[in-house]
Design a protein around this motif. Structure first.
Motif, PDB file in Angstrom:
ATOM      1  N   LEU A  89      41.582  51.670  -9.848  1.00 49.54           N
ATOM      2  CA  LEU A  89      41.700  51.914  -8.122  1.00 49.54           C
ATOM      3  C   LEU A  89      40.346  52.797  -8.033  1.00 49.54           C
ATOM      4  CD1 LEU A  89      42.759  51.252  -5.399  1.00 49.54           C
ATOM      5  CD2 LEU A  89      44.361  53.301  -5.718  1.00 49.54           C
ATOM      6  N   TYR A  90      39.687  53.609  -8.778  1.00 50.84           N
ATOM      7  CA  TYR A  90      38.658  54.518  -8.733  1.00 50.84           C
ATOM      8  C   TYR A  90      37.379  53.960  -8.865  1.00 50.84           C
ATOM      9  CZ  TYR A  90      42.618  57.860  -9.616  1.00 50.84           C
ATOM     10  OH  TYR A  90      43.769  58.844  -9.600  1.00 50.84           O
ATOM     11  N   GLY A  91      37.234  52.566  -8.602  1.00 54.34           N
ATOM     12  CA  GLY A  91      35.996  52.015  -8.590  1.00 54.34           C
ATOM     13  C   GLY A  91      35.503  51.791  -9.918  1.00 54.34           C
ATOM     14  N   ARG A  92      34.202  52.236 -10.306  1.00 56.58           N
ATOM     15  CA  ARG A  92      33.620  52.269 -11.651  1.00 56.58           C
ATOM     16  C   ARG A  92      33.981  53.437 -12.815  1.00 56.58           C
ATOM     17  NH1 ARG A  92      28.665  53.293 -12.242  1.00 56.58           N
ATOM     18  NH2 ARG A  92      28.229  51.638 -13.944  1.00 56.58           N
ATOM     19  N   ALA A  93      34.945  54.116 -12.135  1.00 58.06           N
ATOM     20  CA  ALA A  93      35.374  55.370 -12.835  1.00 58.06           C
ATOM     21  C   ALA A  93      35.690  54.975 -14.504  1.00 58.06           C
ATOM     22  CB  ALA A  93      36.576  56.010 -12.214  1.00 58.06           C
ATOM     23  N   GLU A  94      36.449  54.139 -14.852  1.00 57.79           N
ATOM     24  CA  GLU A  94      36.903  53.475 -16.155  1.00 57.79           C
ATOM     25  C   GLU A  94      35.613  53.130 -16.740  1.00 57.79           C
ATOM     26  OE1 GLU A  94      41.312  51.811 -16.457  1.00 57.79           O
ATOM     27  OE2 GLU A  94      39.634  50.450 -15.428  1.00 57.79           O
ATOM     28  N   GLU A  95      34.715  52.342 -16.300  1.00 53.43           N
ATOM     29  CA  GLU A  95      33.615  52.099 -16.913  1.00 53.43           C
ATOM     30  C   GLU A  95      32.568  53.093 -17.155  1.00 53.43           C
ATOM     31  OE1 GLU A  95      29.655  48.923 -16.058  1.00 53.43           O
ATOM     32  OE2 GLU A  95      31.422  48.858 -14.566  1.00 53.43           O
ATOM     33  N   VAL A  96      32.484  53.859 -16.100  1.00 53.27           N
ATOM     34  CA  VAL A  96      31.513  55.365 -16.420  1.00 53.27           C
ATOM     35  C   VAL A  96      32.243  55.902 -17.490  1.00 53.27           C
ATOM     36  CG1 VAL A  96      30.959  57.632 -15.295  1.00 53.27           C
ATOM     37  CG2 VAL A  96      30.717  55.389 -14.066  1.00 53.27           C
TER      38      VAL A  96
END
Length: 313
Positions: A89-96
């Motif tokens: 749900l935090y946008g790109r957070a996991e990818e970052v």
């Protein structure tokens, strides 16, 4: 679990300087002496540091922002921390986080927690697989059902994933006091390793029933919103702006109001860890100072609540 756009630390340090006649430097914010405070996960006995980081504001693309977050992830283990809490749900957070951790070669030093928020098992499993891809890992330490969405459908899937070694633990989350009743119903009926719930000096509602039930059931607790939540954090720090810390704060190695708020949270016997949103090393240094040194006892916790209640009024 995150700070609003305002730079609360800069505002706080300015307030301390005015209110207490102090010149605050990075040295003052340095980690206090003493071993890292760790708490045991009841279902396994594994100990984790009592303060980690929340990553709602890791949805960034700018090079300067990415560098700042990389510095936080790099320094977190050095300061005795390991828990990194994120979500799709935090946008790109996991990818970052996945990219930065891979670049730092620090996966083994971190306790990665993420979430799934879908109403059915098939979609939920696909979401978890995507989280593993984005985080660049074959094992997620903690998978949480976000905002209590799809709990009944997802618990059997999480049990299978845990049995297969794809996740270490599973749990459920809410940041809404209005959902505490539903969370407690699940806590009574379902096998859970963790819950994540809102809890702070300014928001002690979970004290009444949720935290005692977690202790009774042997469920670990991640406390989110330790500074009062995204909408309340400005007013929480506003309450202490220009005010000196109490004299007794020095006895438990507290040098900033942030540390007082965090030490209150982690000193609750049922709380395993708290995850303040952290996007800058200066904030990390301040926060992690609270995971070293003396843990407040019940008498000191009572002083903290009395102090906060007097400031509120």
């Amino acid at each position: 679990m995150t700070s609003p756009p305002m730079n609360r630390r800069d505002a706080l340090l300015a307030a301390l300087t005015v209110g207490a006649g102090l010149t605050v430097s990075r040295a003052v914010l340095a980690v206090s002496a003493g071993a890292t405070v760790t708490k045991a996960i009841p279902s396994s006995g594994q100990k984790i540091p009592a303060i980690g980081i929340g990553t709602n504001n890791y949805n960034v693309t700018d090079a300067e922002d990415l560098a700042a977050r990389k510095a936080v992830l790099d320094e977190l283990p050095t300061l005795g921390g390991s828990v990194v809490d994120t979500a799709p749900l935090y946008g790109r957070a996991e990818e970052v986080i996945g990219d930065l951790v891979a670049d730092l070669h620090s996966r083994e030093r971190l306790f990665l927690a993420t979430k799934v928020m879908t109403p059915d098992a098939k979609t939920g499993e696909a979401s978890m697989q995507e989280s593993m891809r984005r985080l660049k890992t074959q094992h997620i330490d903690l998978m949480q059902i976000h905002n209590l969405v799809g709990v009944e459908a997802m618990i059997p899937v999480l049990q299978e994933w845990k049995k297969a070694g794809r996740i270490g633990y599973y749990g459920i989350t809410t940041s809404s006091p209005g959902e505490h009743g539903r969370m407690m119903d699940y806590m009574r009926r379902l096998p859970l390793d963790f819950i994540q719930v809102d809890y702070s000096l300014a928001n002690r509602g979970a004290d009444q029933q949720v935290l005692p039930l977690a202790a009774q059931k042997g469920i670990a607790v991640i406390a989110n919103s330790p500074f009062g939540g995204r909408r309340a954090v400005a007013s929480v720090f506003g309450q202490v702006a220009g005010k000196p810390l109490p004299d007794w704060a020095a006895d438990i190695q507290i040098t900033t109001w942030s540390q007082l708020f965090l030490k209150f949270v982690i000193s609750h016997p049922a709380v395993t860890c708290t995850v303040p949103g952290t996007t800058a090393v200066s904030h990390l240094d301040d926060n992690m100072a609270a995971v070293h040194g003396t843990v407040p006892d019940e008498k000191t916790r009572q002083k903290m609540t009395a102090l906060w209640d007097s400031l509120k009024t």
